[in-house]
Design a protein around this motif. Structure first.
Motif, PDB file in Angstrom:
ATOM      1  N   LEU A 110     120.538  78.826  58.570  1.00 20.77           N
ATOM      2  CA  LEU A 110     121.026  77.647  59.282  1.00 20.77           C
ATOM      3  C   LEU A 110     119.919  76.914  60.038  1.00 20.77           C
ATOM      4  O   LEU A 110     120.072  75.735  60.375  1.00 20.77           O
ATOM      5  CB  LEU A 110     122.159  78.029  60.240  1.00 20.77           C
ATOM      6  N   ASP A 111     118.814  77.599  60.302  1.00 19.16           N
ATOM      7  CA  ASP A 111     117.703  76.953  60.996  1.00 19.16           C
ATOM      8  C   ASP A 111     116.626  76.462  60.039  1.00 19.16           C
ATOM      9  O   ASP A 111     115.535  76.059  60.477  1.00 19.16           O
ATOM     10  CB  ASP A 111     117.092  77.918  62.020  1.00 19.16           C
ATOM     11  N   GLU A 112     116.919  76.499  58.744  1.00 18.74           N
ATOM     12  CA  GLU A 112     115.992  75.947  57.760  1.00 18.74           C
ATOM     13  C   GLU A 112     116.197  74.432  57.642  1.00 18.74           C
ATOM     14  O   GLU A 112     117.300  73.932  57.878  1.00 18.74           O
ATOM     15  CB  GLU A 112     116.200  76.611  56.402  1.00 18.74           C
ATOM     16  N   PRO A 113     115.165  73.672  57.263  1.00 18.02           N
ATOM     17  CA  PRO A 113     115.312  72.218  57.149  1.00 18.02           C
ATOM     18  C   PRO A 113     116.473  71.781  56.263  1.00 18.02           C
ATOM     19  O   PRO A 113     117.136  70.786  56.555  1.00 18.02           O
ATOM     20  CB  PRO A 113     113.970  71.774  56.558  1.00 18.02           C
ATOM     21  N   SER A 114     116.728  72.509  55.190  1.00 16.94           N
ATOM     22  CA  SER A 114     117.827  72.141  54.283  1.00 16.94           C
ATOM     23  C   SER A 114     119.147  72.016  55.034  1.00 16.94           C
ATOM     24  O   SER A 114     119.967  71.130  54.729  1.00 16.94           O
ATOM     25  CB  SER A 114     117.951  73.172  53.157  1.00 16.94           C
ATOM     26  N   VAL A 142     116.419  70.718  45.476  1.00 16.11           N
ATOM     27  CA  VAL A 142     116.903  71.326  46.715  1.00 16.11           C
ATOM     28  C   VAL A 142     118.302  70.806  47.024  1.00 16.11           C
ATOM     29  O   VAL A 142     119.207  71.565  47.389  1.00 16.11           O
ATOM     30  CB  VAL A 142     115.954  71.019  47.890  1.00 16.11           C
ATOM     31  N   VAL A 143     118.511  69.512  46.844  1.00 11.11           N
ATOM     32  CA  VAL A 143     119.832  68.919  47.073  1.00 11.11           C
ATOM     33  C   VAL A 143     120.846  69.487  46.088  1.00 11.11           C
ATOM     34  O   VAL A 143     121.977  69.838  46.461  1.00 11.11           O
ATOM     35  CB  VAL A 143     119.765  67.384  46.973  1.00 11.11           C
ATOM     36  N   GLU A 144     120.459  69.605  44.820  1.00 16.87           N
ATOM     37  CA  GLU A 144     121.379  70.161  43.825  1.00 16.87           C
ATOM     38  C   GLU A 144     121.745  71.605  44.179  1.00 16.87           C
ATOM     39  O   GLU A 144     122.885  72.028  43.989  1.00 16.87           O
ATOM     40  CB  GLU A 144     120.747  70.103  42.429  1.00 16.87           C
ATOM     41  N   TRP A 145     120.787  72.360  44.687  1.00 10.45           N
ATOM     42  CA  TRP A 145     121.055  73.749  45.087  1.00 10.45           C
ATOM     43  C   TRP A 145     122.143  73.786  46.160  1.00 10.45           C
ATOM     44  O   TRP A 145     123.151  74.480  46.014  1.00 10.45           O
ATOM     45  CB  TRP A 145     119.761  74.379  45.601  1.00 10.45           C
ATOM     46  N   VAL A 146     121.943  73.042  47.242  1.00 13.91           N
ATOM     47  CA  VAL A 146     122.878  73.145  48.361  1.00 13.91           C
ATOM     48  C   VAL A 146     124.199  72.437  48.085  1.00 13.91           C
ATOM     49  O   VAL A 146     125.196  72.710  48.755  1.00 13.91           O
ATOM     50  CB  VAL A 146     122.250  72.627  49.680  1.00 13.91           C
ATOM     51  N   LYS A 153     128.262  59.009  48.506  1.00 10.59           N
ATOM     52  CA  LYS A 153     127.032  58.506  47.891  1.00 10.59           C
ATOM     53  C   LYS A 153     126.020  58.119  48.956  1.00 10.59           C
ATOM     54  O   LYS A 153     124.826  58.444  48.855  1.00 10.59           O
ATOM     55  CB  LYS A 153     127.359  57.321  46.994  1.00 10.59           C
ATOM     56  N   ALA A 154     126.488  57.444  50.008  1.00  8.54           N
ATOM     57  CA  ALA A 154     125.587  57.015  51.077  1.00  8.54           C
ATOM     58  C   ALA A 154     125.049  58.206  51.859  1.00  8.54           C
ATOM     59  O   ALA A 154     123.858  58.256  52.205  1.00  8.54           O
ATOM     60  CB  ALA A 154     126.308  56.043  52.008  1.00  8.54           C
ATOM     61  N   TYR A 155     125.913  59.177  52.157  1.00  7.50           N
ATOM     62  CA  TYR A 155     125.477  60.385  52.870  1.00  7.50           C
ATOM     63  C   TYR A 155     124.412  61.115  52.055  1.00  7.50           C
ATOM     64  O   TYR A 155     123.361  61.509  52.582  1.00  7.50           O
ATOM     65  CB  TYR A 155     126.666  61.302  53.146  1.00  7.50           C
ATOM     66  N   LEU A 156     124.666  61.310  50.759  1.00 11.20           N
ATOM     67  CA  LEU A 156     123.726  62.034  49.910  1.00 11.20           C
ATOM     68  C   LEU A 156     122.401  61.287  49.784  1.00 11.20           C
ATOM     69  O   LEU A 156     121.335  61.912  49.717  1.00 11.20           O
ATOM     70  CB  LEU A 156     124.337  62.275  48.528  1.00 11.20           C
ATOM     71  N   ALA A 197     116.795  61.559  50.961  1.00 14.46           N
ATOM     72  CA  ALA A 197     115.550  60.945  51.444  1.00 14.46           C
ATOM     73  C   ALA A 197     114.876  61.837  52.477  1.00 14.46           C
ATOM     74  O   ALA A 197     113.639  61.996  52.470  1.00 14.46           O
ATOM     75  CB  ALA A 197     115.847  59.569  52.029  1.00 14.46           C
ATOM     76  N   ARG A 198     115.674  62.421  53.363  1.00 11.06           N
ATOM     77  CA  ARG A 198     115.089  63.294  54.388  1.00 11.06           C
ATOM     78  C   ARG A 198     114.573  64.608  53.789  1.00 11.06           C
ATOM     79  O   ARG A 198     113.546  65.137  54.240  1.00 11.06           O
ATOM     80  CB  ARG A 198     116.132  63.559  55.477  1.00 11.06           C
ATOM     81  N   ILE A 199     115.283  65.119  52.793  1.00  5.40           N
ATOM     82  CA  ILE A 199     114.812  66.319  52.106  1.00  5.40           C
ATOM     83  C   ILE A 199     113.476  66.035  51.424  1.00  5.40           C
ATOM     84  O   ILE A 199     112.532  66.832  51.491  1.00  5.40           O
ATOM     85  CB  ILE A 199     115.861  66.803  51.077  1.00  5.40           C
ATOM     86  N   ALA A 200     113.371  64.890  50.750  1.00 12.01           N
ATOM     87  CA  ALA A 200     112.139  64.542  50.044  1.00 12.01           C
ATOM     88  C   ALA A 200     110.964  64.399  51.005  1.00 12.01           C
ATOM     89  O   ALA A 200     109.815  64.703  50.649  1.00 12.01           O
ATOM     90  CB  ALA A 200     112.342  63.251  49.258  1.00 12.01           C
TER      91      ALA A 200
END
Length: 256
Positions: A134-138, A199-203, A221-224, A229-232
């Motif tokens: 839970l404390d990971e950036p993802s 990473v997004v597909e994983w979570v 769609k907007a949330y993702l 963008a933040r994950i990248a």
């Protein structure tokens, strides 16, 4: 939440099964007659148990109809039950209860772990693994985006659905009085993924579900898009273009 999506979950089957293999390797039972896979998902962990104890009765338990459908197709000769672990009791004489990445979703799970260890026969084993990420950036970024407008109102509860896990000492104090042997350890995996989008597909198959399931398609769609963008910007490519998904997990092997 909506039902789990077995196809999405299995996009990273090898990586998701690796902790189950590592956990199974530490169970000190050469023979078992009754084995239960708690939170069996699509049967990838159940398959490991069947191979380890080919003569045992192996049962899979899950709350997801789609996961159970996939598990039954994968292992047609075995029994799979739809049940909530908070209200489920193991069959008498169960030697092994195995739980790969399920108890982090169960409120007050320490209480249930004590109950399950208490139900084992002498020498029986409860073996569990849980993401401690839970404390990971993802996951931090999931919550950060959820607190933004226009998602804040709809997703306020999603950000609180999973609590941080207790410290290892809390598991030790709760379970050791019931055990002849108790092993607790952490492993940090660094999964090699193609890119930040992976990473997004994983979570999407696990931790992101409470954040996207409540949203209508345009909001989702907007949330993702904002989350991606933040994950990248956080999971930067290595020299070969791949990214590393850092993933801590806690393991517990309790012998009655």
């Amino acid at each position: 939440m909506a039902d789990w999506n077995a196809q999405q979950y299995l996009k990273f089957e090898d990586e998701r099964t690796r902790p189950a293999r590592d956990l199974l390797a530490q169970i000190p039972l050469a023979e078992a007659s009754k084995v239960v896979d708690i939170g069996c998902g699509p049967g990838n962990s159940t398959e490991l148990l069947v191979k380890r104890w080919p003569h045992a009765s192996v049962i899979g338990v899950d709350t997801s109809a789609d996961m159970l459908r996939q598990a039954r197709e994968r292992l047609p000769g075995h029994t799979f039950i739809e049940a909530n672990i908070a209200h489920w009791a193991p069959p008498a004489g169960t030697d092994v209860m195995f739980a790969n990445a399920i108890f982090q979703w169960v409120p007050d799970h320490l209480k249930h772990l004590k109950r399950l260890v208490g139900a084992l026969p002498s020498g029986g084993v409860l073996a569990i693994q849980m993401p401690d990420n839970l404390d990971e950036p993802s996951h931090i970024l999931m919550r950060d985006v959820a607190y933004l407008e226009p998602w804040r109102k709809q997703l306020a509860k999603a950000a609180e659905l999973r609590d941080s896990l207790p410290k290892p000492g809390a598991y030790y104090d709760a379970l050791k009085p019931l055990c002849t042997r108790l092993e607790i350890w952490h492993t940090i995996y660094n999964h090699v993924l193609d890119d930040a989008a992976s990473v997004v597909e994983w979570v999407k198959g696990t931790g992101l579900r409470p954040f996207v399931d409540p949203l209508e398609p345009p909001e989702r769609k907007a949330y993702l898009a904002e989350y991606t963008a933040r994950i990248a910007a956080t999971y930067l490519p290595q020299a070969d273009g791949k990214v590393l998904l850092r993933f801590p997990r806690i393991f517990i092997v309790a012998v009655k």
